[in-house]
Motif scaffolding. Sequence first.
Motif, short mmCIF file in Angstrom:
data_model
loop_
_atom_site.label_atom_id
_atom_site.label_comp_id
_atom_site.label_asym_id
_atom_site.label_seq_id
_atom_site.Cartn_x
_atom_site.Cartn_y
_atom_site.Cartn_z
N GLU A 4 0.24 4.46 -5.92
CA GLU A 4 1.18 3.60 -5.16
C GLU A 4 2.59 4.08 -5.24
OE1 GLU A 4 0.63 -0.70 -5.27
OE2 GLU A 4 2.78 -1.04 -4.29
N PHE A 7 3.13 7.21 -3.66
CA PHE A 7 3.16 7.35 -2.16
C PHE A 7 4.60 6.62 -1.91
CE2 PHE A 7 2.89 4.78 1.78
CZ PHE A 7 2.05 5.83 2.50
N ILE A 8 5.01 5.76 -2.54
CA ILE A 8 6.31 5.06 -2.13
C ILE A 8 7.29 6.11 -2.32
CG2 ILE A 8 8.10 3.31 -2.86
CD1 ILE A 8 5.50 1.52 -3.37
N LEU A 11 7.49 8.23 0.52
CA LEU A 11 7.88 7.71 1.60
C LEU A 11 9.58 7.86 1.50
CD1 LEU A 11 6.24 4.22 2.29
CD2 LEU A 11 6.14 6.28 3.76
N GLY A 22 14.42 -0.58 1.12
CA GLY A 22 13.53 -1.45 0.93
C GLY A 22 11.79 -1.09 1.10
N LEU A 23 11.69 0.12 0.51
CA LEU A 23 10.48 0.53 0.88
C LEU A 23 9.54 0.29 0.07
CD1 LEU A 23 11.18 4.43 1.82
CD2 LEU A 23 9.92 2.58 3.28
N ALA A 24 9.71 -0.37 -1.31
CA ALA A 24 8.72 -1.17 -2.09
C ALA A 24 8.71 -2.50 -2.00
CB ALA A 24 8.91 -0.65 -3.63
N ASP A 25 9.89 -3.08 -2.38
CA ASP A 25 9.98 -4.59 -2.14
C ASP A 25 11.27 -5.07 -1.67
OD1 ASP A 25 7.94 -4.79 -4.78
OD2 ASP A 25 9.19 -3.15 -5.11
N HIS A 41 9.11 -6.74 5.53
CA HIS A 41 7.65 -6.57 6.06
C HIS A 41 6.64 -6.75 4.61
CE1 HIS A 41 3.94 -6.09 8.38
NE2 HIS A 41 3.38 -5.28 7.37
N ASP A 42 5.95 -7.73 4.43
CA ASP A 42 4.73 -7.80 3.35
C ASP A 42 3.36 -8.08 3.99
OD1 ASP A 42 6.24 -7.91 0.92
OD2 ASP A 42 7.10 -9.79 1.38
N LEU B 87 -3.25 1.40 0.89
CA LEU B 87 -3.57 2.75 0.38
C LEU B 87 -4.94 2.74 0.28
CD1 LEU B 87 -1.39 2.11 -2.90
CD2 LEU B 87 -1.03 3.97 -1.38
N GLY B 111 11.75 0.35 5.77
CA GLY B 111 11.01 -0.31 4.91
C GLY B 111 9.62 -0.62 4.97
N ASP B 113 5.90 -2.25 3.12
CA ASP B 113 5.03 -2.82 2.21
C ASP B 113 3.86 -1.86 1.77
OD1 ASP B 113 4.35 -4.40 -0.03
OD2 ASP B 113 3.55 -5.95 1.37
#
Lengths: 292, 292
Positions: A4, A7-8, A11, A22-25, A41-42, B87, B111, B113
Amino acid sequence: MSGEAAFIDALRRIATHPAARGLADDAAVLDIGGETLVLTHDAMVEGVHWLPGQDMADVAWKLVAVNLSDLAAKGAEPLGVLLGHMLGGDEARFLEGLADVLGEYGVPLLGGDTVAGGPPLALGLTALGRATFRPVPARSGARPGDEVWLAGTIGGAMTGFEALRDATGADSEAYRRPRPLLAEGRALAPRVTAMLDVSDGLLLDAARIAEASAVTVDLAPMNVPLAAPQDRRADALRWGDDYALLFTLPPGTPLPVPASRIGNVLPRGAEPLLLDGTAVPPERPLGYLHGR
Amino acid sequence: MSGEAAFIDALRRIATHPAARGLADDAAVLDIGGETLVLTHDAMVEGVHWLPGQDMADVAWKLVAVNLSDLAAKGAEPLGVLLGHMLGGDEARFLEGLADVLGEYGVPLLGGDTVAGGPPLALGLTALGRATFRPVPARSGARPGDEVWLAGTIGGAMTGFEALRDATGADSEAYRRPRPLLAEGRALAPRVTAMLDVSDGLLLDAARIAEASAVTVDLAPMNVPLAAPQDRRADALRWGDDYALLFTLPPGTPLPVPASRIGNVLPRGAEPLLLDGTAVPPERPLGYLHGR
């Protein structure tokens, strides 16, 4: 680096836009037409972010609430949400919970998409808000000498999750129906030097502020207000899902909302995070994967 | 009423906000700070919206492209996207396709998640755009006497899907990498009375304009420009995924982009849709579920 994290990281190399913090949180922040938008977005997956068989009304509540909590940490006023819905669960209960949470916070459902798929069910939600104060609070503004504060409590989601998982009959509402601190976030936004909502564990999120701000955060664990038994303090500090607001303030700043002082910001040392001045033992990670 | 239709109908009762025109397919439109935002969210699921084993670079392209196509139909300029990523697929290929499509259309990744979950993989994307013309085109503005036009072709995604599914080696790009008609949508927005992108089949989408506008649409199927063999015309009219723009114009309106005249708008009769003046035989639905 985990799959993860890798990947982030990849990204982030694609996302060169300044709004893409805000790519992770974190939430994205975008100026348009004299306003500043906050976008988050979650996604949530059955068996990962909620227990199989859990009441879909609570799942809908949480899906919206966790996104509103991201807006709260930015001092943003929600403008609406878009729902990515996968059919196959108890739709009637899902709709009840969705209407509950949107009604409670006065947030309109603007649109979205409905698809077939699963199991497992996978849901997504995008929340859009308007910043009420600029610059929008970020993780990166903490300065040596600042105080570290927490609005809300830690550990209630952990004990709620365990009650629900083990069917003990004890109160599980803090896990099932977290309450985003929207009013608190708006009141705090003009005062804080850094702020986030505690979604992945207090220690992990405190370390994130430290890394983003190039400082060391020294927490006093015994000062953290607990909504769990005292003997679970070490676990509660590493759990997530409580959606308290963690923020830093210059000393002497008047507090507009109830909060607890839980630490200090120091110049960056060898570690991003200290507990009572001591590095965190490596055998205890800062946060861990759990039922959310 | 299908489960999906019932769910969307129930969602509509929750969504009382005027921006919420987009609960099934349409985009949401929201005024803020002197600008008009257009927001769209589409989800895609492995085995439903793409073939298991399909190149994840193409999946990433399509995930972005279908959302940009929704913006195109509103004449909107993309401001950015938020990604809900699960993932478990080929992340390197996914990232390549994502970088390709965002680079091609100059759209920033703001951004999102990243979650564990699946199989099946489920992905979501939210696209945000700025309206370049107001009022923003909708499905509901067609008037009797208007002409019905199509920019783009129909059927290429169907033959591409079949080539990919059957591994014939024939060209499948129209299915794998649809091209959102962003420039065409912006040029058309000031002229059209109604517009949408053809995502679920030309006949179904034409009927949607008819229902939203309280008119009857009379199509001339032989005038529809085909990117498929002639003997597949009836199928191509019911397939989706081509992302052509279907729009209505008052007679004599100058056309700013290449397009084909494919029908007329009539006062509302017994049927929303006619083909050469005749109702569609009930044994052939207007659109159907397919590999997208």
